[in-house]
Design an enzyme around this catalytic site. Sequence first.
Site, PDB file in Angstrom:
ATOM      1  N   GLU A 286       0.829  -1.204   0.000  1.00  0.00           N
ATOM      2  CA  GLU A 286       0.000   0.000   0.000  1.00  0.00           C
ATOM      3  C   GLU A 286       0.867   1.259   0.000  1.00  0.00           C
ATOM      4  OE1 GLU A 286      -3.529   1.998   2.782  1.00  0.00           O
ATOM      5  OE2 GLU A 286      -2.132   0.530   3.631  1.00  0.00           O
ATOM      6  N   LYS A 351      -9.475   2.377  -3.183  1.00  0.00           N
ATOM      7  CA  LYS A 351      -9.961   1.916  -1.888  1.00  0.00           C
ATOM      8  C   LYS A 351     -11.365   2.449  -1.649  1.00  0.00           C
ATOM      9  CE  LYS A 351      -8.469   1.422   2.928  1.00  0.00           C
ATOM     10  NZ  LYS A 351      -7.419   1.778   3.917  1.00  0.00           N
ATOM     11  N   CYS A 404      -5.394  -2.485   2.523  1.00  0.00           N
ATOM     12  CA  CYS A 404      -5.282  -2.367   3.979  1.00  0.00           C
ATOM     13  C   CYS A 404      -6.425  -3.094   4.669  1.00  0.00           C
ATOM     14  CB  CYS A 404      -5.203  -0.897   4.373  1.00  0.00           C
ATOM     15  SG  CYS A 404      -4.716  -0.633   6.104  1.00  0.00           S
TER      16      CYS A 404
END
Length: 530
Positions: A286, A351, A404
């Site tokens: 990430e 995301k 994440c």
Amino acid sequence: MKRLAGRIILLWGWRRALVAFLAGALAVLGQAPYDFFAIGFVSFPILVWLLDGATVEPPTSFIKRAMPAFAIGWWFGFGYFVTGLWWVGSAMLVEAEAFAWALPLAVLALPAGLAIFFGLATSIARLFWSGNIGRIAALAFGFGLAEWLRATVLTGFPWNPVGYAAMPIPLLMQSVSVIGVTGMNALAVFVFAMPALLASNRTLKTGIAVALGLMILHVGFGVWSLTREAAAPESMLAVRIVQPSTAQNEKWDQNVRDRIFRTMLELSAQPTGEGIDKPQLIVWPETSVPFLFTDRPDALVAIGELLSPGQTLMAGAVRVEGAAGAGGEPRFYNSVVVINDAGEITDAVDKVHLVPFGEYLPFEDALARVGIKKIVQFPMTFSAGTERHPVTIANGVRALAFICYEIIFPNLAPRANNVADVIINVTNDAWFGNTPGPYQHFRQAQIRAVETGMPVVRAANTGISGYIDGKGRIIDALSINAAGVVDAIVAFTNAPGESILFRGHAGLLILVVLALLAGGMALRERLRVN
């Protein structure tokens, strides 16, 4: 046992709260990295006995009747979440001069808020309470429902669900593929709380038989699932996972970003070991690219020079998208970008599930006026992606990217039903150092692999990076704070995945059965008394 139960039942005031707190704190030992699942057979019986004593003199209002049970559940949850999530405070100390003031909020306020769900669980359970196995079913139903709510309400935060204590190793993870996390949460509490019946002869034999039967089914299904002959793989994908171990306080330092990027290139270019195929897919963690590609087009040139013909890179990066809104402000996304061997970005996945107070600040303008800032100090606030879609990489393999903590949400990772073949999870756990946090995060990825039946390729900045097969087995991994690569061959059957419909219904069915059992036995007991 009767004497111990009696003493716990009769506790009052601060002693009752302290025992509930300690019981919840002990329950965390069932979670990663400790994995001492047997502690559940101590914590939950204590909780049952505490609830046995949670009574008030009638007549009184519904709320007053519920408060003693709620208080016990809240203190149990506060102990559980304080000891299970204390490491979140480490993120406040990375830039201590700016965020040390928020340490009590992370270490105490967050657990206090999450403990409300456990208070709700015990309040619901107390509605169906009885003096027999029915109260065990009531507690299991309450926790199953409350944990589902915890995964859903206010964007959800299903970290360390109680059912994970029953899944410390792949052998004991396989049941989640059938009944889902909701079912596991409820049945784990049902079994863990069963020793409370040892303090009474009522339904003791039935309780022992039910608990042993469920444990035998749980273990037996794990053995069958892991030993049955797997379908022959129809395709293979050689993958390299890169873990640079970049210090969090350097990650966005403009003075060292070229060194960070060069490290990523050097690790990616390392020769493979003898007999290991050259990687077709390289995965970076990430936000591993320490700048915007729009500001540094030379970085794409360098990546194009790194990649051999046919190789693909999936890299965590911040992506900027044009101008949005009347003010003409650009939007920034925490993304995984797909880059081909010509150094061209061919696809991107943004995301969708952002971290509140980390990647964006709710009510940002109002909070900024009183000096409250988001913890992750990028030079921008992230926008949430609108959808998650699979990306096609080498050999026609379809990859579904989760960034994440998106990997912790069961409902975000449906089994591949002609959707995807592999889950790619990129993350940066450097905020939390060598604490239980990264180990718990990695366990979430293991459970997603079993739940979906898909392999998980996980790249973490400082660890834990690794390759997990569709049964939750760790094929290879790098330890915390190690810098290096994992080279793995991921196998695919290319068979259509099973629908998660049954899993969702199975968890719901378990909750309904537990509610009917608890309600039926409570009603029978009250009719007998009257």
